[in-house]
Design an enzyme around this catalytic site. Structure first.
Site, mmCIF file in Angstrom:
data_model
loop_
_atom_site.group_PDB
_atom_site.id
_atom_site.type_symbol
_atom_site.label_atom_id
_atom_site.label_comp_id
_atom_site.label_asym_id
_atom_site.label_seq_id
_atom_site.Cartn_x
_atom_site.Cartn_y
_atom_site.Cartn_z
ATOM 1 C CB CYS A 198 -0.727 0.522 5.193
ATOM 2 S SG CYS A 198 0.851 -0.185 4.642
ATOM 3 C CD GLU A 258 -1.390 -2.347 2.032
ATOM 4 O OE1 GLU A 258 -0.174 -2.650 1.919
ATOM 5 O OE2 GLU A 258 -2.187 -3.025 2.693
ATOM 6 C CB CYS A 288 -0.394 -3.308 8.488
ATOM 7 S SG CYS A 288 0.734 -2.036 7.886
HETATM 8 N N1 THU Z 1 2.270 -6.452 4.045
HETATM 9 C C1 THU Z 1 1.775 -5.570 3.116
HETATM 10 O O1 THU Z 1 2.319 -5.445 2.003
HETATM 11 N N2 THU Z 1 0.687 -4.844 3.447
HETATM 12 C C2 THU Z 1 0.047 -4.898 4.646
HETATM 13 O O2 THU Z 1 -0.890 -4.145 4.887
HETATM 14 C C3 THU Z 1 0.481 -5.870 5.654
HETATM 15 C C4 THU Z 1 1.694 -6.646 5.344
HETATM 16 C C5 THU Z 1 3.472 -7.220 3.701
HETATM 17 C C6 THU Z 1 4.695 -6.882 4.496
HETATM 18 C C7 THU Z 1 5.494 -8.164 4.408
HETATM 19 O O3 THU Z 1 6.253 -8.141 3.215
HETATM 20 C C8 THU Z 1 4.436 -9.255 4.273
HETATM 21 O O4 THU Z 1 3.236 -8.589 3.929
HETATM 22 C C9 THU Z 1 4.214 -10.064 5.546
HETATM 23 O O5 THU Z 1 3.968 -9.241 6.635
#
Ligand code: THU
Length: 134
Positions: A91, A58, A88
């Site tokens: 983000c 994101e 998360c």
């Molecule tokens: N991740 C995202 O790309 N977006 C989120 O909102 C949560 C987590 C990614 C970070 C990491 O590369 C993987 O997911 C596992 O946490």
């Protein structure tokens, strides 16, 4: 944004997901943001051998939009892993910098796409009184 447009934005996120760089977690994420002028920017999670440096899809999508000159976003779509998942907390705050309470966030939840607003996802974002770009 109507639901066909949300579906189109999800397709952008899905296509981006294939380009995720996630050799450590194996959890691939694609994201797409639509700006107020209708342009779409995508991002993927980019991991690092120093795990804590990894960045979420994101935020990569948002940075691409901002680097292209965009400042306001109207909609976001996220395709996370095989089963989906909501953005998360970090983000959500990052989205709040460039979105508003009505900005929609579409993601897979239990196998089906669902759409919430940024206000739903982050009811009390941190903000400074003086926004640098008004
Ligand atoms: N991740 C995202 O790309 N977006 C989120 O909102 C949560 C987590 C990614 C970070 C990491 O590369 C993987 O997911 C596992 O946490």
């Amino acid at each position: 944004m109507d639901s066909p447009s949300r579906a189109a934005l999800l397709k952008h996120a899905r296509a981006a997901q294939d380009r995720a760089y996630a050799p450590y977690s194996g959890f691939r994420v694609g994201a797409a943001v639509e700006t107020d002028d209708g342009a779409v920017y995508t991002g993927v999670n980019v991991e690092n051998a120093s795990y804590g440096l990894s960045i979420c899809a994101e935020r990569v999508a948002l940075c691409a939009a901002v680097a292209a000159g965009a400042r306001r976003i109207s909609a976001v779509a996220v395709v996370a892993g095989d089963a989906g998942g909501a953005p998360c907390g970090a983000c959500r705050q990052f989205l709040a910098e460039f979105g508003d309470a009505a900005t929609t966030v579409t993601f897979y939840d239990g196998g089906a796409p669902t759409t919430l607003t940024l206000a739903d996802l982050l009811p009390h974002p941190f903000g400074l009184e003086a926004s640098p770009e008004g």
